[in-house]
Scaffold this motif. Structure first.
Motif, mmCIF file in Angstrom:
data_model
loop_
_atom_site.group_PDB
_atom_site.id
_atom_site.type_symbol
_atom_site.label_atom_id
_atom_site.label_comp_id
_atom_site.label_asym_id
_atom_site.label_seq_id
_atom_site.Cartn_x
_atom_site.Cartn_y
_atom_site.Cartn_z
ATOM 1 N N ASN A 166 34.057 35.353 36.151
ATOM 2 C CA ASN A 166 35.024 35.258 37.259
ATOM 3 C C ASN A 166 35.215 34.048 38.243
ATOM 4 O O ASN A 166 33.814 33.347 37.184
ATOM 5 C CB ASN A 166 34.179 36.437 38.153
ATOM 6 N N LYS A 195 40.408 39.248 43.559
ATOM 7 C CA LYS A 195 41.168 39.973 42.977
ATOM 8 C C LYS A 195 41.265 39.830 41.620
ATOM 9 O O LYS A 195 41.519 38.135 41.431
ATOM 10 C CB LYS A 195 43.030 40.433 42.769
ATOM 11 N N GLU A 203 37.509 38.597 38.485
ATOM 12 C CA GLU A 203 38.136 38.199 39.845
ATOM 13 C C GLU A 203 39.006 36.837 39.739
ATOM 14 O O GLU A 203 38.120 35.770 39.442
ATOM 15 C CB GLU A 203 37.351 38.163 41.027
#
Length: 349
Positions: A166, A195, A203
């Motif tokens: 991420n 998110k 994310e």
């Protein structure tokens, strides 16, 4: 070491590997001997650029070679621990691109293994070698900015999107290392929100807050879903403030003679808030490429037996913050205490 030339193997010729190869091929007292990658096409591109450097798809065989003194790893982050531990066990000095590892336990084991082998373990926190950041660090250490109130960074762009790691672990390690370097300590606690807008399991955007014991506050915004490339750091002190813009063509560092302070009112036991606003100064800096300085530092530390600025402990500290931020991210943004990592852990079996 006794040899006058450090013989280097580069493992990983994908995204960042070519930049390392370019600088490693130019260092004093060092020589890029071989490049390794599992992709023959990546090796073919490197061979065209470095015809006198050996190319191989067998990275494991490099560790058995007596003509290799040091291994530089520019491979996916999840492979760092295993490859570095194998290289250290083979008696090689090791440079690992950020992050040092994906878990605190792995990073602790790497630090211990480097110490047990008597070999250099260094991590690629390249911005700690940046002349602009070194200047800001000097201003802080000399008290030119006054008390450090807070600092925040923005590291965003449209791409490079990744599927296995991420934005926290891919992008934010730079900013965590910068903040720990400037503040000079670990944060007490961190929190993180993010998110996965592209629908995957990682994310794409993260916001991280670092709360330091000296009262300073840090904030990081990292994303690969932004319309334009921004690499900016703002440092706010009680006397002066600094803005560092890494993508600016010139004037990357601007020092604002601005500040807010409290002034007591005699006889009343109260105070007034005073705002000071002065000139903006752009210091003249030697903008040598940070990656060149970092690669040369690695070779110099091997030759001279010195501990690198960004040694394994430095990498372990950054991983400890990232791990706490990931824990917060997984728990919906709760505050997570950053436990000081064990820098004296045994190397293991």
């Amino acid at each position: 070491m006794n040899e006058s030339t450090v013989r280097i193997a580069l493992v990983g010729c994908g995204y960042w590997g070519p930049n390392l190869a370019r600088n490693l091929s130019q260092v004093n007292n060092g020589r890029l001997v071989v490049c390794a990658d599992s992709d023959p096409q990546a090796l073919a591109r490197m061979q065209r650029q470095y015809p006198h450097v050996e190319m191989t798809t067998d990275s494991a065989a490099l560790l058995r070679r007596a003509d290799i003194d040091a291994v530089v790893l520019a491979t996916p982050a999840r492979t760092h621990a295993g490859l570095a531990l194998a290289a250290l066990a083979a008696g090689k000095h090791v440079f690992v691109e950020k992050p040092l590892a994906m878990t605190v336990a792995d990073a602790e084991q790497m630090v211990a293994a480097g110490r047990a082998a008597g070999r250099i373990l260094m991590v690629g926190h390249v911005f700690e070698y940046h002349p602009a950041l070194r200047h800001i660090k000097m201003l802080l250490d000399q008290g030119e900015l006054g008390d450090l109130y807070y600092l925040y960074s923005t590291r965003v762009n449209l791409g490079r999107v990744q599927a296995d790691i991420n934005a926290l672990w891919s992008i934010a390690p730079h900013d965590v290392s910068i903040m720990l370097h400037l503040v000079g300590r670990l944060p007490q606690q961190v929190s993180a929100h993010g998110k996965a807008f592209l629908g995957g399991s990682v994310e794409d955007v993260v916001f991280v807050t670092l709360d330091f014991a000296n009262g300073a506050l840090g904030h990081i915004h990292a994303s690969w879903l932004d319309p334009s490339k921004t690499r900016q750091l703002t440092v706010v002190g009680s006397r002066r403030m600094v803005v560092y813009d890494d993508v600016a063509s010139e004037g990357k560092v601007k020092i604002y003679d601005k500040g807010v302070y409290r002034k007591s009112e005699a006889g009343y036991g109260e105070y007034q808030v005073k705002v000071h606003s002065g000139d903006i100064t752009i210091p003249r800096l030697d903008m040598t490429e940070p990656l060149q300085l970092e690669c040369q530092h690695f070779v110099d530390c091997i030759c001279q037996g010195r501990t690198p600025l960004t040694d394994g402990v430095n990498g372990l500290q950054v991983v400890s913050v990232l791990a706490a931020a990931q824990q917060s991210l997984d728990a919906g943004g709760v505050n997570v205490v950053v436990a000081p990592p064990d820098t004296q852990a045994p190397a293991g079996p």
